[in-house]
Design an enzyme around this catalytic site. Structure first.
Site, mmCIF file in Angstrom:
data_model
loop_
_atom_site.group_PDB
_atom_site.id
_atom_site.type_symbol
_atom_site.label_atom_id
_atom_site.label_comp_id
_atom_site.label_asym_id
_atom_site.label_seq_id
_atom_site.Cartn_x
_atom_site.Cartn_y
_atom_site.Cartn_z
ATOM 1 N N PRO A 2 0.804 -1.210 0.000
ATOM 2 C CA PRO A 2 0.000 0.000 0.000
ATOM 3 C C PRO A 2 0.838 1.262 0.000
ATOM 4 O O PRO A 2 1.743 1.416 0.806
ATOM 5 C CB PRO A 2 -0.809 -0.103 1.286
ATOM 6 C CG PRO A 2 -0.171 -1.185 2.093
ATOM 7 C CD PRO A 2 0.996 -1.714 1.351
ATOM 8 N N GLU A 3 0.498 2.142 -0.901
ATOM 9 C CA GLU A 3 1.068 3.480 -0.899
ATOM 10 C C GLU A 3 -0.008 4.437 -0.383
ATOM 11 O O GLU A 3 -1.058 3.981 0.068
ATOM 12 C CB GLU A 3 1.543 3.867 -2.303
ATOM 13 C CG GLU A 3 2.530 2.851 -2.882
ATOM 14 C CD GLU A 3 3.085 3.247 -4.242
ATOM 15 O OE1 GLU A 3 3.267 4.460 -4.464
ATOM 16 O OE2 GLU A 3 3.321 2.371 -5.075
ATOM 17 N N ARG A 110 3.723 -11.123 4.817
ATOM 18 C CA ARG A 110 5.178 -10.958 4.888
ATOM 19 C C ARG A 110 5.656 -10.362 6.208
ATOM 20 O O ARG A 110 6.852 -10.327 6.469
ATOM 21 C CB ARG A 110 5.663 -10.101 3.717
ATOM 22 C CG ARG A 110 5.528 -10.838 2.389
ATOM 23 C CD ARG A 110 5.961 -9.974 1.224
ATOM 24 N NE ARG A 110 7.394 -9.848 1.147
ATOM 25 C CZ ARG A 110 8.028 -9.116 0.248
ATOM 26 N NH1 ARG A 110 7.323 -8.438 -0.664
ATOM 27 N NH2 ARG A 110 9.324 -9.045 0.234
ATOM 28 N N ARG A 152 21.981 17.751 -5.989
ATOM 29 C CA ARG A 152 22.185 16.364 -5.563
ATOM 30 C C ARG A 152 22.245 15.457 -6.786
ATOM 31 O O ARG A 152 21.826 15.826 -7.876
ATOM 32 C CB ARG A 152 21.057 15.917 -4.629
ATOM 33 C CG ARG A 152 20.834 16.864 -3.472
ATOM 34 C CD ARG A 152 21.585 16.396 -2.252
ATOM 35 N NE ARG A 152 21.236 17.232 -1.101
ATOM 36 C CZ ARG A 152 20.160 17.013 -0.341
ATOM 37 N NH1 ARG A 152 19.359 16.019 -0.615
ATOM 38 N NH2 ARG A 152 19.921 17.792 0.674
#
Length: 271
Positions: A2-3, A110, A152
């Site tokens: 899930p995001e 998991r 960066r």
DNA sequence: CTTTTGACCTGACAGC
DNA sequence: TGCTGTCAGGTCAAAA
């Protein structure tokens, strides 16, 4: 799994069943998630009324009277409201049983997820205090990204997965937003212009909002709080579409290993 | 300080 | 059929 859109969809699904209810008991079948489910939670949560269900990044916060449960679904976690008498599956590790006869059931094959307990302000918790801004909030913008990432060298896809930069974006939506913004996942952050960051921030917001409207993305097993799948997988432009034609120009979508996760992009539409 | 890598777990699937 | 290897929606902690 899930995001942000899936976690927010879960939040909206469980909220009406949970807020205002009192916890009758907490049943932990397997405490061994990413961190052991604390005994304090099992001791203190029963008897408390759930005052709110909120989200910060990919974390769900269930606020009780004297403390807050901090919940993360990891890669394979899901949270559903079921009748407390419903038989549990082998991966249904925790039940939070409510006085309504329903229970909030946490499933996580998991066990990369987490269920923790804090009596202090959860936003000050070690896991939450370093999180970057909410991508759908007012303090997230192209100028913010430009200020943080200018000079960066990281690949932009990796930067978007960094929760200290911005909270809640995972591999699906990072790739989808980069497609919408016309930027390759491998592009170094220092080589992206301020104007491009403006388009990227817009693309991130638009992508997340469309995914929310579709109830999230169900690739394998995501279900909302009522057990229903999301539908945003039907709208994916690049994620999981290696060798399939770009929906804009027809060029085959490419997959490239970036770090430990796969990046997907259209070599013609994204530069 | 920035960036990368390893680790944590199980299931699904491809290939032999 | 069964074995092996790879990959998967996350992210912390340690190494480079």
């Amino acid at each position: 799994m899930p995001e942000l859109p899936e976690v927010e969809t879960t939040r909206r699904g469980i909220e009406p069943h949970v807020v205002g209810r009192t916890v009758a008991r907490v049943l932990v079948r397997n405490p061994r998630l990413r961190w052991r489910v604390p005994a304090k939670l099992v001791e203190e949560l029963p008897g408390q009324t759930i005052r709110s269900v909120t989200r910060r990044g990919k974390y769900l916060l269930l606020a009780g009277d004297t403390g807050t449960a901090i919940l993360h679904l990891g890669m394979s976690g899901s949270l559903r409201v079921v009748t407390a008498t419903q038989p549990a599956d082998p991966y249904d590790h925790v039940d939070i049983v409510l006085d309504s006869g329903d229970c909030l059931r946490l499933r996580d094959p998991r066990r990369f997820g987490a269920l923790l307990w804090t009596r202090a302000d959860p936003l000050c918790h070690k896991l939450l205090r370093g999180l970057g801004p909410e991508p759908l909030g007012a303090d997230f913008s192209g100028d913010y990204l430009y200020g943080k990432l200018r000079g960066r060298k990281r690949a932009i896809r990796d930067a978007l997965l960094d929760s200290r930069l911005v909270a809640g974006i995972g591999n699906i939506y990072a790739n989808e937003a980069l497609f919408a913004a016309g930027i390759r996942p491998t592009r170094r952050t220092g080589k992206i212009t301020r104007a491009q960051y403006g388009r990227l921030a817009d693309a991130i917001r638009a992508t997340l909002k469309r995914a929310l409207a579709a109830g999230g993305t169900t690739l394998r097993d995501f279900r909302n709080g009522r057990g229903e799948p999301g539908y945003f997988q039907l709208s994916l432009n690049v994620y999981g579409r290696e060798d399939e034609p770009c929906r804009v120009c027809g060029t085959p979508i490419r997959a490239k290993r970036l770090g430990q996760r796969t990046a997907f992009y259209c070599p013609k539409c994204q530069k």
